[in-house]
Design a protein around this motif. Sequence first.
Motif, PDB file in Angstrom:
ATOM      1  N   PRO A 118      44.311 -61.597  22.508  1.00  0.00           N
ATOM      2  CA  PRO A 118      45.023 -62.718  23.139  1.00  0.00           C
ATOM      3  C   PRO A 118      44.271 -63.219  24.367  1.00  0.00           C
ATOM      4  O   PRO A 118      43.737 -62.426  25.149  1.00  0.00           O
ATOM      5  CB  PRO A 118      46.380 -62.101  23.527  1.00  0.00           C
ATOM      6  N   LYS A 140      52.147 -72.692  24.446  1.00  0.00           N
ATOM      7  CA  LYS A 140      52.517 -71.835  23.316  1.00  0.00           C
ATOM      8  C   LYS A 140      52.983 -72.689  22.141  1.00  0.00           C
ATOM      9  O   LYS A 140      53.723 -73.657  22.291  1.00  0.00           O
ATOM     10  CB  LYS A 140      53.631 -70.876  23.732  1.00  0.00           C
ATOM     11  N   ARG A 199      48.673 -73.497  32.905  1.00  0.00           N
ATOM     12  CA  ARG A 199      49.027 -72.190  32.357  1.00  0.00           C
ATOM     13  C   ARG A 199      48.987 -72.251  30.836  1.00  0.00           C
ATOM     14  O   ARG A 199      49.534 -73.177  30.216  1.00  0.00           O
ATOM     15  CB  ARG A 199      50.416 -71.775  32.828  1.00  0.00           C
ATOM     16  N   LEU A 200      48.329 -71.253  30.237  1.00  0.00           N
ATOM     17  CA  LEU A 200      48.274 -71.198  28.777  1.00  0.00           C
ATOM     18  C   LEU A 200      49.668 -70.957  28.190  1.00  0.00           C
ATOM     19  O   LEU A 200      49.970 -71.405  27.078  1.00  0.00           O
ATOM     20  CB  LEU A 200      47.322 -70.085  28.329  1.00  0.00           C
ATOM     21  N   ALA A 201      50.511 -70.279  28.958  1.00  0.00           N
ATOM     22  CA  ALA A 201      51.859 -69.990  28.460  1.00  0.00           C
ATOM     23  C   ALA A 201      52.621 -71.277  28.156  1.00  0.00           C
ATOM     24  O   ALA A 201      53.475 -71.312  27.266  1.00  0.00           O
ATOM     25  CB  ALA A 201      52.625 -69.153  29.487  1.00  0.00           C
ATOM     26  N   ASP A 202      52.299 -72.345  28.877  1.00  0.00           N
ATOM     27  CA  ASP A 202      52.972 -73.623  28.662  1.00  0.00           C
ATOM     28  C   ASP A 202      52.511 -74.305  27.373  1.00  0.00           C
ATOM     29  O   ASP A 202      53.110 -75.309  26.951  1.00  0.00           O
ATOM     30  CB  ASP A 202      52.714 -74.561  29.849  1.00  0.00           C
ATOM     31  N   GLU A 232      45.670 -65.188  30.778  1.00  0.00           N
ATOM     32  CA  GLU A 232      46.200 -66.353  31.482  1.00  0.00           C
ATOM     33  C   GLU A 232      45.193 -66.860  32.517  1.00  0.00           C
ATOM     34  O   GLU A 232      44.414 -66.077  33.092  1.00  0.00           O
ATOM     35  CB  GLU A 232      47.515 -65.984  32.185  1.00  0.00           C
TER      36      GLU A 232
END
Length: 422
Positions: A349, A370, A365-368, A352
């Motif tokens: 993975p 997804k 942010r990579l989380a945003d 971040e």
Amino acid sequence: MSRFIPILVLCLFLNITSGAEPAAKSKLDGTWVFDSVKPSEFGNLNRAWMSLVVIEGDSFSISNIMRNPAPLKGKFAFDKANPKHVDIANEELDFSYFGGPFKWAASKRKGLYEFADEGRIRIAIPDPSDGPRPTDFKPSSNVHVIELCRAPKGFKEFPKEITVTVVSADGKPVEGATVATSMYQRIDTKQKDSKPGWQYGEFVKTGVDGTAKTSMLEPPWIIRDEKTKEMAFPKATPAALAGGSLRVVLAPECRIVSSIQCGAMAKAGLSVGWTHSQIYSNGLPLVSFSHPDGKIEFLAPSGTYTVEAYGENLHRRSVEVTIPAGQSEYEMKPIELKASAMALMKGKPAPEFVDVMGWSGKPVRLADLKGQYVLIDFWGYWCGPCVAAMPVLIELHEKFHDKGLTVVGVHVDIDGDVDTAA
């Protein structure tokens, strides 16, 4: 601008030397050419390879510094109490021909001078410019030593071509020897049209008398006779070539083999991947070898060299190797390289982002992202291929953005001089 400073500093070293040549002005007046710049001889010498140093009275002018159409000018003065002490002042030099507003400011340096003989002068200068006056002519990280030779009588410019004479160890002329600017081998199992064996860059062949005329006036030179398996890496300087000729004596070549290894990649069960290695002498890159999985191979006469190795997944490293005389084969110890962090992240993975700001000034942010397909491109304005790839990335974005593709370009600020999107 900061990326150019080291180059300009080296350039300044060269010019200062030229100014530093007075002690008896009648002896110094005239035209001089560079013969030696230490340390990092080739890197520094190459920046003044076709330069002429003209001394008149207490003034000097150096042409063609780093191909600059404008000459470097300055003055020098000797210490009456100690004739070996010389103070050199150079004027500002404009490097806008580079394509940007780059200038080297006027400055002064305290040098050490020596008139070695009727045709040679030597000067030691400090680095940085406000450093103390050198006490001897030993090159170091803080002292550059430059030697100039008087140009032949009536000398106006370097010859457009030189005559290279190649002879064997017994002094006989060698017919059919290759005089080249580079020698390389690219092993590519995926590319069907890749040429096998050793290839040469720009090259000419010697005739029956062992001579060849060439317009390749700047090193490196690789000279090889494939029939007798002899070769040479001639070390020439502007002073040596001012007369328009170069004589080279060949010696037996040795096949050098080794490999590139990486403990971290092996532990992760990964191949080292594509690797590139090259052999250097006197700061000159001579022979290079590329391989899909870490193999190394060179041809070189006996001597001491620096071998540089790196790879698509590996960090760069240089090691020294000495090839004994009389050997036709030599096996180096494997070169251990460190894996890049990116290589060890393959198949895992993505971590971040940290301290990555968006065009709008907000953190990215990579989380945003997804649930989307994400292509991350690490680039720099200073990287030509990176900038050239931008139209392709823009095209991908426009074509597939509505289908869930997000392209994130992360600018890598090497010099710390980019603090805004503008």
